[in-house]
Design an enzyme around this catalytic site. Structure first.
Site, mmCIF file in Angstrom:
data_model
loop_
_atom_site.group_PDB
_atom_site.id
_atom_site.type_symbol
_atom_site.label_atom_id
_atom_site.label_comp_id
_atom_site.label_asym_id
_atom_site.label_seq_id
_atom_site.Cartn_x
_atom_site.Cartn_y
_atom_site.Cartn_z
ATOM 1 N N SER A 73 44.509 15.290 2.241
ATOM 2 C CA SER A 73 44.266 13.946 2.511
ATOM 3 C C SER A 73 45.202 13.195 1.561
ATOM 4 O O SER A 73 45.551 13.537 0.555
ATOM 5 C CB SER A 73 43.006 13.887 1.916
ATOM 6 O OG SER A 73 42.378 12.623 1.613
ATOM 7 N N SER A 118 44.143 10.014 0.750
ATOM 8 C CA SER A 118 43.350 9.168 0.221
ATOM 9 C C SER A 118 43.687 9.085 -1.274
ATOM 10 O O SER A 118 43.394 7.952 -1.932
ATOM 11 C CB SER A 118 41.943 9.355 0.485
ATOM 12 O OG SER A 118 41.599 9.200 1.956
ATOM 13 N N LYS A 153 30.712 12.985 8.238
ATOM 14 C CA LYS A 153 30.280 11.558 8.390
ATOM 15 C C LYS A 153 28.771 11.425 8.863
ATOM 16 O O LYS A 153 28.149 10.420 8.581
ATOM 17 C CB LYS A 153 31.271 11.358 9.543
ATOM 18 C CG LYS A 153 32.791 10.759 8.696
ATOM 19 C CD LYS A 153 33.566 9.836 9.855
ATOM 20 C CE LYS A 153 34.827 9.861 9.032
ATOM 21 N NZ LYS A 153 35.861 9.091 9.842
ATOM 22 N N GLY A 210 32.973 10.180 17.614
ATOM 23 C CA GLY A 210 32.550 9.575 16.382
ATOM 24 C C GLY A 210 33.795 8.362 16.190
ATOM 25 O O GLY A 210 33.499 7.262 15.579
#
Length: 273
Positions: free
Chosen positions: A14, A16, A65, A129
């Site tokens: 990731s 992030s 999610k 999604g």
């Protein structure tokens, strides 16, 4: 110190933590942002433990999610429409679930790439999604039309039906073959085809003059979808790195009340790819 993290499985890849660290430095916010590996069968327990240790919010990625949506006590309208959550905010009144993916891609297309969506013919590829989280923001941007196409036509039709009352018009749903003869100004790939080094099997002639082809995937160089789009006449090609940064900025705004300047952060990530 306020703690935040991204939770997923796998998670080591990731970007992030780097993105939010750059946001924090730029805006003068004091916080810690980590990557959190969530056990497949213990998402809720992992979130509860993080919150109990003083966590203020989480970004949520694959495969959690949908579980995050169920875990939230309240949802923003865009999370409710998406049926999935990628951002959790913890407060005294419980857990707020948001979905910043659609807003992120819309801002990347319209601001970073200077391509208006209003009044344009838009094609969204996929009905999973990733596509679901994008439909409402696209409709709110007032395109001339929105077509959702999927390898399984019935899934595209079902997704279009869900958003029949969410905008000034109902989006249309069809299979890839049903796109023959149509032309689009913006084509967004929300399928997972690029993960398997493939591109959706689309009819020729979809790309109108000056059109933009946008792949939610990103990596080194063009994705298979971007290469196919170039061969089929798309004027501009974009990967999804800007979407990643912009959706992160939406989360940061929700948590901290300040929107970071995404342009220098995106430039630093591009330089590091």
């Amino acid at each position: 110190m306020d703690r935040y993290a991204v939770i997923g499985n796998p998670i080591a890849h990731s970007k992030s933590p780097r993105i939010h660290s750059l946001f924090a430095a730029q805006t003068g916010q004091t916080l810690v942002y980590d990557a959190l590996l969530g056990p497949i069968d213990a998402f809720a327990a992992t979130v509860a433990a993080f919150r109990a240790e003083g966590g203020r919010g989480l970004n949520v990625t694959v495969p959690f999610k949908l579980e995050a949506f169920e875990l939230a006590d309240r949802h923003t309208p865009r999370a409710q429409a998406a049926g999935a959550v990628n951002t959790l905010a913890f407060g005294a009144d419980g857990i707020l679930g948001d979905n910043t993916d659609g807003a992120g891609i819309l801002r990347d297309i319209t601001v970073n790439h200077g391509c208006p969506v209003a009044g344009r013919r838009v094609l969204l590829l996929g009905a999973g999604g990733a596509a679901r989280g994008t439909v409402l923001p696209l409709l709110e941007a007032a395109p001339a039309s929105l077509v959702i196409a999927n390898r399984t036509a019935s899934k595209a039709a079902e997704l279009a039906d869900e958003f029949a009352r969410s905008g000034p018009f109902k989006p249309l749903g069809c299979g890839f073959a049903g796109l023959a003869g149509q032309h689009f100004d913006v084509v967004i790939n929300a399928t997972s085809a690029s993960l398997s080094d493939a591109a959706p099997d689309l009819p020729d002639g979809l790309y109108a003059p000056g059109s933009l082809a946008y792949d939610m995937m990103y990596g080194k160089g063009d994705t298979p979808f971007m290469r196919a789009a170039r061969e089929q006449g798309a004027a501009r090609l974009c990967d999804g790195l800007g979407m990643l940064v912009e959706q992160a900025a939406e989360s940061f705004l929700l948590w901290r009340g300040v929107r970071p300047d995404t342009a220098p952060v995106l430039a630093q990530l591009r330089a590091g790819l």
